[in-house]
Design a protein around this motif. Sequence first.
Motif, PDB file in Angstrom:
ATOM      1  N   PHE A 138      -6.324   4.564   2.838  1.00  0.00           N
ATOM      2  CA  PHE A 138      -5.431   5.170   1.854  1.00  0.00           C
ATOM      3  C   PHE A 138      -6.330   4.954   0.569  1.00  0.00           C
ATOM      4  O   PHE A 138      -6.430   3.826   0.088  1.00  0.00           O
ATOM      5  CB  PHE A 138      -4.127   4.420   1.596  1.00  0.00           C
ATOM      6  CG  PHE A 138      -3.236   5.197   2.470  1.00  0.00           C
ATOM      7  CD1 PHE A 138      -2.880   6.305   2.744  1.00  0.00           C
ATOM      8  CD2 PHE A 138      -2.386   3.934   3.468  1.00  0.00           C
ATOM      9  CE1 PHE A 138      -1.907   6.700   3.734  1.00  0.00           C
ATOM     10  CE2 PHE A 138      -1.614   4.360   4.342  1.00  0.00           C
ATOM     11  CZ  PHE A 138      -1.130   5.615   4.605  1.00  0.00           C
ATOM     12  N   TYR A 159       4.544   9.437   6.017  1.00  0.00           N
ATOM     13  CA  TYR A 159       3.336   9.836   6.600  1.00  0.00           C
ATOM     14  C   TYR A 159       2.541   8.734   7.504  1.00  0.00           C
ATOM     15  O   TYR A 159       2.044   9.690   8.467  1.00  0.00           O
ATOM     16  CB  TYR A 159       2.338  10.356   5.386  1.00  0.00           C
ATOM     17  CG  TYR A 159       1.767  11.391   5.726  1.00  0.00           C
ATOM     18  CD1 TYR A 159       1.813  12.570   5.850  1.00  0.00           C
ATOM     19  CD2 TYR A 159       0.178  11.343   6.148  1.00  0.00           C
ATOM     20  CE1 TYR A 159       1.121  13.934   6.103  1.00  0.00           C
ATOM     21  CE2 TYR A 159      -0.720  12.319   6.311  1.00  0.00           C
ATOM     22  CZ  TYR A 159      -0.397  13.591   6.360  1.00  0.00           C
ATOM     23  OH  TYR A 159      -1.128  14.539   6.829  1.00  0.00           O
ATOM     24  N   SER A 160       2.696   7.597   7.176  1.00  0.00           N
ATOM     25  CA  SER A 160       2.188   6.821   8.261  1.00  0.00           C
ATOM     26  C   SER A 160       2.804   6.783   9.439  1.00  0.00           C
ATOM     27  O   SER A 160       2.453   6.592  10.513  1.00  0.00           O
ATOM     28  CB  SER A 160       2.336   5.271   7.358  1.00  0.00           C
ATOM     29  OG  SER A 160       1.425   5.340   6.054  1.00  0.00           O
ATOM     30  N   LEU A 186       3.790  -1.646   2.412  1.00  0.00           N
ATOM     31  CA  LEU A 186       3.377  -1.398   3.919  1.00  0.00           C
ATOM     32  C   LEU A 186       3.364  -2.542   4.654  1.00  0.00           C
ATOM     33  O   LEU A 186       3.925  -2.538   5.887  1.00  0.00           O
ATOM     34  CB  LEU A 186       1.632  -0.930   3.791  1.00  0.00           C
ATOM     35  CG  LEU A 186       1.342   0.403   3.496  1.00  0.00           C
ATOM     36  CD1 LEU A 186      -0.046   0.588   3.148  1.00  0.00           C
ATOM     37  CD2 LEU A 186       1.769   1.524   4.682  1.00  0.00           C
ATOM     38  N   LEU A 210      -6.091  -0.484   1.793  1.00  0.00           N
ATOM     39  CA  LEU A 210      -6.095   0.581   0.730  1.00  0.00           C
ATOM     40  C   LEU A 210      -7.138   0.227  -0.379  1.00  0.00           C
ATOM     41  O   LEU A 210      -7.502  -0.880  -0.563  1.00  0.00           O
ATOM     42  CB  LEU A 210      -4.646   0.277   0.042  1.00  0.00           C
ATOM     43  CG  LEU A 210      -3.413   0.621   0.804  1.00  0.00           C
ATOM     44  CD1 LEU A 210      -2.994  -0.863   1.625  1.00  0.00           C
ATOM     45  CD2 LEU A 210      -2.326   0.957   0.025  1.00  0.00           C
ATOM     46  N   TRP A 249       2.817   9.530  -3.717  1.00  0.00           N
ATOM     47  CA  TRP A 249       3.084   8.096  -3.131  1.00  0.00           C
ATOM     48  C   TRP A 249       4.504   8.017  -2.569  1.00  0.00           C
ATOM     49  O   TRP A 249       4.615   7.040  -1.683  1.00  0.00           O
ATOM     50  CB  TRP A 249       2.757   7.161  -4.417  1.00  0.00           C
ATOM     51  CG  TRP A 249       3.726   7.504  -5.351  1.00  0.00           C
ATOM     52  CD1 TRP A 249       3.712   8.476  -6.640  1.00  0.00           C
ATOM     53  CD2 TRP A 249       5.280   6.900  -5.528  1.00  0.00           C
ATOM     54  NE1 TRP A 249       5.123   8.227  -7.401  1.00  0.00           N
ATOM     55  CE2 TRP A 249       5.899   7.510  -6.739  1.00  0.00           C
ATOM     56  CE3 TRP A 249       5.926   6.170  -4.987  1.00  0.00           C
ATOM     57  CZ2 TRP A 249       6.856   7.159  -7.143  1.00  0.00           C
ATOM     58  CZ3 TRP A 249       7.153   5.701  -5.012  1.00  0.00           C
ATOM     59  CH2 TRP A 249       7.835   6.231  -6.349  1.00  0.00           C
ATOM     60  N   LEU A 258      -2.021   9.637  -2.710  1.00  0.00           N
ATOM     61  CA  LEU A 258      -2.875   8.974  -1.700  1.00  0.00           C
ATOM     62  C   LEU A 258      -3.787  10.115  -1.054  1.00  0.00           C
ATOM     63  O   LEU A 258      -3.308  11.141  -0.589  1.00  0.00           O
ATOM     64  CB  LEU A 258      -2.141   8.256  -0.782  1.00  0.00           C
ATOM     65  CG  LEU A 258      -1.304   7.066  -1.361  1.00  0.00           C
ATOM     66  CD1 LEU A 258       0.223   7.642  -0.890  1.00  0.00           C
ATOM     67  CD2 LEU A 258      -1.432   5.909  -0.656  1.00  0.00           C
ATOM     68  N   ILE A 280      -6.002   5.446  -3.222  1.00  0.00           N
ATOM     69  CA  ILE A 280      -4.989   5.647  -4.376  1.00  0.00           C
ATOM     70  C   ILE A 280      -5.743   6.437  -5.361  1.00  0.00           C
ATOM     71  O   ILE A 280      -6.535   5.962  -6.284  1.00  0.00           O
ATOM     72  CB  ILE A 280      -4.188   4.687  -4.848  1.00  0.00           C
ATOM     73  CG1 ILE A 280      -3.598   3.758  -3.613  1.00  0.00           C
ATOM     74  CG2 ILE A 280      -2.905   4.936  -5.664  1.00  0.00           C
ATOM     75  CD1 ILE A 280      -3.184   2.302  -3.890  1.00  0.00           C
ATOM     76  N   HIS A 287       5.890   9.463  -0.149  1.00  0.00           N
ATOM     77  CA  HIS A 287       5.704   9.772   1.355  1.00  0.00           C
ATOM     78  C   HIS A 287       4.499   8.864   2.080  1.00  0.00           C
ATOM     79  O   HIS A 287       4.161   9.089   3.145  1.00  0.00           O
ATOM     80  CB  HIS A 287       5.197  11.053   1.780  1.00  0.00           C
ATOM     81  CG  HIS A 287       6.447  12.104   0.738  1.00  0.00           C
ATOM     82  ND1 HIS A 287       7.760  12.007   1.676  1.00  0.00           N
ATOM     83  CD2 HIS A 287       6.429  12.766  -0.113  1.00  0.00           C
ATOM     84  CE1 HIS A 287       8.543  12.782   0.837  1.00  0.00           C
ATOM     85  NE2 HIS A 287       7.564  13.500  -0.119  1.00  0.00           N
ATOM     86  N   MET A 288       4.299   7.511   1.302  1.00  0.00           N
ATOM     87  CA  MET A 288       3.227   6.826   2.054  1.00  0.00           C
ATOM     88  C   MET A 288       3.702   6.303   3.406  1.00  0.00           C
ATOM     89  O   MET A 288       3.063   6.419   4.392  1.00  0.00           O
ATOM     90  CB  MET A 288       2.834   5.555   1.303  1.00  0.00           C
ATOM     91  CG  MET A 288       1.910   4.669   1.828  1.00  0.00           C
ATOM     92  SD  MET A 288       1.442   3.453   0.545  1.00  0.00           S
ATOM     93  CE  MET A 288       2.971   2.607   0.622  1.00  0.00           C
ATOM     94  N   VAL A 297      -5.718  10.630   2.305  1.00  0.00           N
ATOM     95  CA  VAL A 297      -5.824  10.002   3.662  1.00  0.00           C
ATOM     96  C   VAL A 297      -6.709  10.103   4.292  1.00  0.00           C
ATOM     97  O   VAL A 297      -7.301  11.447   4.859  1.00  0.00           O
ATOM     98  CB  VAL A 297      -4.164  10.471   4.142  1.00  0.00           C
ATOM     99  CG1 VAL A 297      -3.930   9.756   5.580  1.00  0.00           C
ATOM    100  CG2 VAL A 297      -2.867  10.258   2.969  1.00  0.00           C
ATOM    101  N   TYR A 313       1.479  -1.435  -3.368  1.00  0.00           N
ATOM    102  CA  TYR A 313       1.494  -0.405  -2.085  1.00  0.00           C
ATOM    103  C   TYR A 313       1.258  -1.233  -0.791  1.00  0.00           C
ATOM    104  O   TYR A 313       1.894  -0.762   0.046  1.00  0.00           O
ATOM    105  CB  TYR A 313       0.632   0.735  -2.271  1.00  0.00           C
ATOM    106  CG  TYR A 313       0.932   1.424  -3.531  1.00  0.00           C
ATOM    107  CD1 TYR A 313       1.401   2.816  -3.490  1.00  0.00           C
ATOM    108  CD2 TYR A 313       0.508   1.252  -4.779  1.00  0.00           C
ATOM    109  CE1 TYR A 313       1.881   3.762  -4.656  1.00  0.00           C
ATOM    110  CE2 TYR A 313       0.752   2.182  -5.956  1.00  0.00           C
ATOM    111  CZ  TYR A 313       1.627   3.137  -5.710  1.00  0.00           C
ATOM    112  OH  TYR A 313       1.634   4.011  -6.937  1.00  0.00           O
TER     113      TYR A 313
END
Length: 559
Positions: free
Chosen positions: A187, A229-230, A149, A170, A223, A199, A189, A225-226, A201, A145
């Motif tokens: 985040f 959403y960021s 990112l 994370l 997950w 996650l 997890i 949509h990590m 948030v 993850y």
Amino acid sequence: MYRYDQYDQQIVDQRVAQFRDQTRRYLAGELTDDEFRPLRLQNGLYIQRYAPMLRVAVPYGLLSSRQLRMLARIAREYDRGYGHFSTRQNIQYNWPELPKVPDILALLASVEMHAIQTSGNCVRNITTDQFAGIAPDEIIDPRPYAEVLRQWSTFHPEFAYLPRKFKIALNGAKTDRAVIQLHDIGFDIVKNDAGEIGLRVLVGGGMGRTPMIGSVIREFLPWQHMLTYSEAILRVYNRYGRRDNMYKARIKILVNALGAEEFGRQVEAEWAYGKDGASTLTRAELDRVASFFTRPPYESLAETDTHFSTQRAENSAFANWVKRNVHGHKVGGYAAVTLSLKKTGVAPGDATAEQMELVADLADRYSFGELRVSHEQNLILADVRQADLFVLWEQAKRAGLATPNIGLLTDIVCCPGGDFCSLANAKSIPIAEAIQRRFDDLDYLHDIGELDINISGCPNACGHHHVGHIGILGVDKGDTEWYQLSIGGNQGNDASISTVIGPSFAANEVPDVIEQLVDVYVESRTEEERFIDTVRRIGLEPFKVRVYTEDGTKKVAHA
């Protein structure tokens, strides 16, 4: 670990060529200081008090032995023989010559490294748990993850000029070792009751001039949509974050001004537009990245090695090191080892070229050729057989890398301070050394137990003084150096921000005051109670009374 493909390598090589030409033009007088400044910052190059400083990215703290050897070579050939590992899991060089920086970047590119986005108002190095992938309490390995990112945030055109720098961390374990509550985005997890990965948030954490604990704006984000959403979080911040005042430009100020609930509502509204857009993660993409973080070829070993147990029982010095510097592992017969960069008399986080080369050799010999950097400024070998621990300890000890102080008072987190940084109000390194020398008795250290001291030379808090059990901050007070002390900070699941106990102290008073604060703890603690636990139980007043009179003036420090 993640390996560059042809596309990655081409991008980094082209950036080196680009910066080489930009540097040439600047040195030829074709670019002004103001024109060159954003260009050098995009490549991790600062102008510090006495010389340039180059900050090199170590994504989520993971290095190969090959990369560490290159860092050692750069330290020897282009700096003064050492590097400084920072609280962002990166490495900094304090003395590079500007004309030679493009050559350094070219060498970094040859081992799949760079200095891109280690400075400037952009998304900085993504960080995570130094024990990721091997911690016994881990729920999910966060490294895939983190790599997703990293790839998403590097060169992201929409977020290259944010109101201020932006930091993401994370955590994938039950214990938060990534300090996610003190990041712009944290985040966590997790798995829900159905076993699905998502996650939790947190947004708006941070240190600096206005320290804040992050607020949870979503308890469970699938997950997939990590990234979407960021993007929604960053778009709300990019739109409404303060740009008129750099001290109020971090996202924490916006979250505090709007309130976490309203900020979360705006993020959800923004997210509705891109929820299932191009940045939605697929299983195929996550699996592709995760395939780089495969399980090493562990041997089938007994849960506990009998030879190791015997050595620990017969050698008290080895046993002390094991107690503090050796950590549990998911796989029976293996352990993780922290190599301490906190030997008394050495600036915390500094490692010589020779030490780096030795650690690279140790990683090849004992830990599948990989190592990690912790945000506490130490190095970790994550996959050591218990049977190899004794010989590893002997070799590390000869190199000054086996001080048995992890988590103890002399394992000080410390920024470079006024010795290097042009922003600093006071020096940090001499204060760290003075404290280490005062508490250089290992028996006393182990009796005191877990106690975090963090030192920052200015309010930017690069030494994370806000989360130290005892925090020390250099303050501006004319031509002399003064230090403000705070207590009660903590990282981890129960993170807290420390509270200033009173007026500042002169540099030569600080070790005495630390000793007095420790004395209060030792006199007041219950059995097995840590310093932070005692502070929370008895409050600040007993500590204040020991070092200040009733009217708030300092008592005379004892020798």
